[in-house]
Write a protein that holds these residues in place. Structure first.
Motif, short mmCIF file in Angstrom:
data_model
loop_
_atom_site.label_atom_id
_atom_site.label_comp_id
_atom_site.label_asym_id
_atom_site.label_seq_id
_atom_site.Cartn_x
_atom_site.Cartn_y
_atom_site.Cartn_z
N ILE A 77 -8.06 -0.64 -10.53
CA ILE A 77 -8.70 -1.65 -9.68
C ILE A 77 -9.87 -2.30 -10.43
CG2 ILE A 77 -10.04 -2.01 -7.58
CD1 ILE A 77 -8.35 0.18 -6.27
N PHE A 78 -10.69 -1.48 -11.10
CA PHE A 78 -11.80 -2.03 -11.89
C PHE A 78 -11.28 -2.97 -12.97
CE2 PHE A 78 -14.56 1.83 -10.73
CZ PHE A 78 -15.28 1.08 -9.82
N GLU A 85 -7.88 -10.58 -11.53
CA GLU A 85 -6.49 -10.59 -11.10
C GLU A 85 -6.32 -10.06 -9.68
OE1 GLU A 85 -3.85 -8.89 -14.02
OE2 GLU A 85 -5.05 -9.68 -15.68
N LEU A 86 -7.42 -9.56 -9.11
CA LEU A 86 -7.45 -9.14 -7.71
C LEU A 86 -8.70 -9.72 -7.06
CD1 LEU A 86 -6.45 -5.36 -7.73
CD2 LEU A 86 -5.06 -7.26 -6.93
N ARG A 87 -8.64 -9.89 -5.74
CA ARG A 87 -9.79 -10.36 -4.99
C ARG A 87 -10.30 -9.24 -4.08
NH1 ARG A 87 -7.28 -15.63 -2.30
NH2 ARG A 87 -5.56 -14.17 -2.08
N LEU A 88 -11.52 -9.39 -3.61
CA LEU A 88 -12.12 -8.36 -2.77
C LEU A 88 -11.39 -8.19 -1.43
CD1 LEU A 88 -15.93 -8.89 -3.41
CD2 LEU A 88 -14.46 -7.06 -4.27
N ALA A 89 -10.49 -9.12 -1.14
CA ALA A 89 -9.71 -9.01 0.10
C ALA A 89 -8.81 -7.78 0.09
CB ALA A 89 -8.84 -10.27 0.28
N ILE A 90 -8.63 -7.19 -1.09
CA ILE A 90 -7.79 -5.98 -1.19
C ILE A 90 -8.39 -4.81 -0.44
CG2 ILE A 90 -6.84 -6.65 -3.44
CD1 ILE A 90 -8.87 -4.60 -4.66
N TYR A 182 6.10 -11.06 -3.25
CA TYR A 182 5.13 -10.99 -4.33
C TYR A 182 5.91 -10.84 -5.64
CZ TYR A 182 1.21 -10.29 -1.11
OH TYR A 182 0.25 -10.46 -0.14
N SER A 183 5.31 -11.30 -6.73
CA SER A 183 5.94 -11.09 -8.03
C SER A 183 5.88 -9.60 -8.38
CB SER A 183 5.21 -11.91 -9.11
OG SER A 183 3.90 -11.39 -9.30
N TYR A 184 6.67 -9.19 -9.37
CA TYR A 184 6.66 -7.79 -9.80
C TYR A 184 5.27 -7.38 -10.27
CZ TYR A 184 7.27 -3.82 -12.96
OH TYR A 184 7.13 -2.63 -13.60
N ILE A 185 4.62 -8.25 -11.05
CA ILE A 185 3.28 -7.93 -11.56
C ILE A 185 2.29 -7.74 -10.41
CG2 ILE A 185 1.30 -8.85 -12.84
CD1 ILE A 185 3.27 -10.15 -14.76
N LYS A 186 2.29 -8.65 -9.44
CA LYS A 186 1.38 -8.54 -8.30
C LYS A 186 1.72 -7.33 -7.44
CE LYS A 186 -1.47 -10.86 -7.49
NZ LYS A 186 -2.91 -10.75 -7.82
N ALA A 187 3.00 -7.01 -7.31
CA ALA A 187 3.42 -5.84 -6.54
C ALA A 187 2.87 -4.55 -7.16
CB ALA A 187 4.95 -5.77 -6.46
N VAL A 188 2.92 -4.47 -8.48
CA VAL A 188 2.38 -3.30 -9.18
C VAL A 188 0.87 -3.22 -8.99
CG1 VAL A 188 1.96 -2.27 -11.46
CG2 VAL A 188 4.23 -3.15 -10.90
N GLN A 189 0.20 -4.36 -9.10
CA GLN A 189 -1.26 -4.39 -8.94
C GLN A 189 -1.68 -3.95 -7.55
OE1 GLN A 189 -2.09 -8.45 -9.97
NE2 GLN A 189 -2.11 -8.07 -12.16
N LEU A 190 -1.02 -4.46 -6.52
CA LEU A 190 -1.36 -4.08 -5.15
C LEU A 190 -1.02 -2.63 -4.85
CD1 LEU A 190 -0.28 -7.32 -3.23
CD2 LEU A 190 -2.61 -6.51 -3.68
N THR A 191 0.01 -2.13 -5.52
CA THR A 191 0.38 -0.72 -5.37
C THR A 191 -0.72 0.19 -5.88
OG1 THR A 191 2.77 -1.11 -5.43
CG2 THR A 191 2.01 1.06 -6.15
#
Length: 263
Positions: A77-78, A85-90, A182-191
């Motif tokens: 996350i950091f 690549e991520l927003r604080l909305a996560i 979501y794209s594969y990359i974004k799916a991995v990031q949110l995971t």
């Protein structure tokens, strides 16, 4: 910039490892498991059996795995926030996943391991079917975050499963976000965000059991941080077709592992 960030993090970790003289075996296990787990899930395929092989009791192994996975996900996350690549909305996912992780860990007290294995087997069969059915994966993210916020019950259930049991939870999460365009990359990031929350919630419960051994946990966490950072570094370079094949392999291996436990 990304490579320099990884080098700084790795150097800091290696210096800490030298200072504390922790087990290189557990660090190696953590690196391999987190690298694969970041890209497709299934880290538990490696961590739990490997820790048992080196003589760590299963209960301690589970508690250690939750701690190391949570720390590795936090480092991810950091990394992603640093590169915007991520927003604080996560944070909504973190909050939901922490509650889910706590519920899952408490649930394990009242449900037998065999029952959880049967549930996992059914979920994995469904996940394999969904993965094989989807001919095309999105290359770019199309889902609206606001629209998706109304569907937080699904990430909550994944967090419950991860907090109480775990095998395939990252894979389920990746598939969940892929199904919502979501794209594969974004799916991995949110995971990574979701797993951080569920592991944190679960660890709060498992810590009370007294099974955590800090010299094991810190060594695994160091390896997991390195592995997850390497996974995020290589993530954009993985072709969509290769990612899908890796996901199918991980799901199949998890199915075999769970089926053996049921039998």
């Amino acid at each position: 910039m990304k490579k320099s960030f990884i080098l700084i993090v790795t150097f800091t970790i290696v210096m800490g490892l030298s200072y504390t003289k922790l087990s290189l075996t557990l660090v190696g296990i953590g690196i391999i498991a987190a690298f694969i787990g970041t890209l497709a899930g299934g880290a538990g395929l490696i961590t739990i059996p490997a820790m048992m092989l080196v003589g760590i009791p299963i209960q301690t192994g589970i508690a250690t795995n939750k701690f190391s996975s949570g720390i590795a996900a936090l480092s991810s996350i950091f990394y992603l926030l640093y590169h915007k690549e991520l927003r604080l909305a996560i944070m909504k996912y973190v909050a939901v996943a922490i509650v889910g992780g706590v519920c899952g860990a408490l649930l394990t007290v009242s449900i037998s391991e065999k029952t959880m294995n049967i549930i996992a087997c059914m979920l994995l069969i469904f996940a394999l079917f969904i993965t094989l059915k989807n001919k095309e994966w999105t290359v770019s993210s199309e889902e609206n975050d606001t629209k998706h916020s109304n569907k937080l019950w699904q990430p909550f259930l994944i967090a419950v499963y991860d907090g109480g049991f775990g095998p395939g939870s990252s894979t389920f999460s990746i598939l969940h976000f892929l199904r919502h365009h979501y794209s594969y990359i974004k799916a991995v990031q949110l995971t990574r965000v979701l797993i951080f929350g569920s592991c944190t919630g679960a660890f709060l419960i498992f810590y009370q059991t007294g099974f955590i051994q800090w010299h094991y946990a810190i060594a695994m966490a160091i390896g997991s941080i390195i592995g997850s950072q390497l996974g995020l570094l290589i993530l954009p370079k993985i072709p969509i077709k290769a990612a899908k094949i890796l996901l199918i392999i991980i799901i199949s291996l998890l199915l075999i592992q769970v089926a053996i436990k049921i039998i």
